[in-house]
Scaffold this motif. Sequence first.
Motif, short mmCIF file in Angstrom:
data_model
loop_
_atom_site.label_atom_id
_atom_site.label_comp_id
_atom_site.label_asym_id
_atom_site.label_seq_id
_atom_site.Cartn_x
_atom_site.Cartn_y
_atom_site.Cartn_z
N LYS A 38 0.83 -1.20 0.00
CA LYS A 38 0.00 0.00 0.00
C LYS A 38 0.87 1.25 0.00
N GLU A 39 1.97 1.21 0.74
CA GLU A 39 2.87 2.37 0.77
C GLU A 39 3.47 2.59 -0.61
N TRP A 40 3.93 1.52 -1.25
CA TRP A 40 4.51 1.63 -2.60
C TRP A 40 3.48 2.14 -3.59
N LEU A 41 2.27 1.62 -3.47
CA LEU A 41 1.20 2.05 -4.38
C LEU A 41 0.89 3.54 -4.19
N GLY A 42 0.89 3.99 -2.95
CA GLY A 42 0.64 5.40 -2.68
C GLY A 42 1.73 6.29 -3.25
N ILE A 43 2.98 5.88 -3.09
CA ILE A 43 4.11 6.67 -3.60
C ILE A 43 4.06 6.74 -5.12
N GLY A 100 1.52 6.17 -7.09
CA GLY A 100 0.32 6.89 -7.50
C GLY A 100 0.50 8.39 -7.40
N SER A 101 1.12 8.84 -6.32
CA SER A 101 1.36 10.28 -6.17
C SER A 101 2.30 10.79 -7.26
#
Length: 42
Positions: free
Chosen positions: A16-21, A23-24
């Motif tokens: 989730k952290e990787w996806l958030g980074i 995605g941003s």
Amino acid sequence: MRDIFESEIPDTAPYKEWLGIVGSMLVAVLICVVLFAGGVLT
């Protein structure tokens, strides 16, 4: 019992952290592309 239970469920926090980074970053790049394209076309 707790070790067995924890080993069956994968830890999704790093994903989730990787996806958030990522995605941003994609949103920032998209905004820059739109602004750059608008500046070039006008």
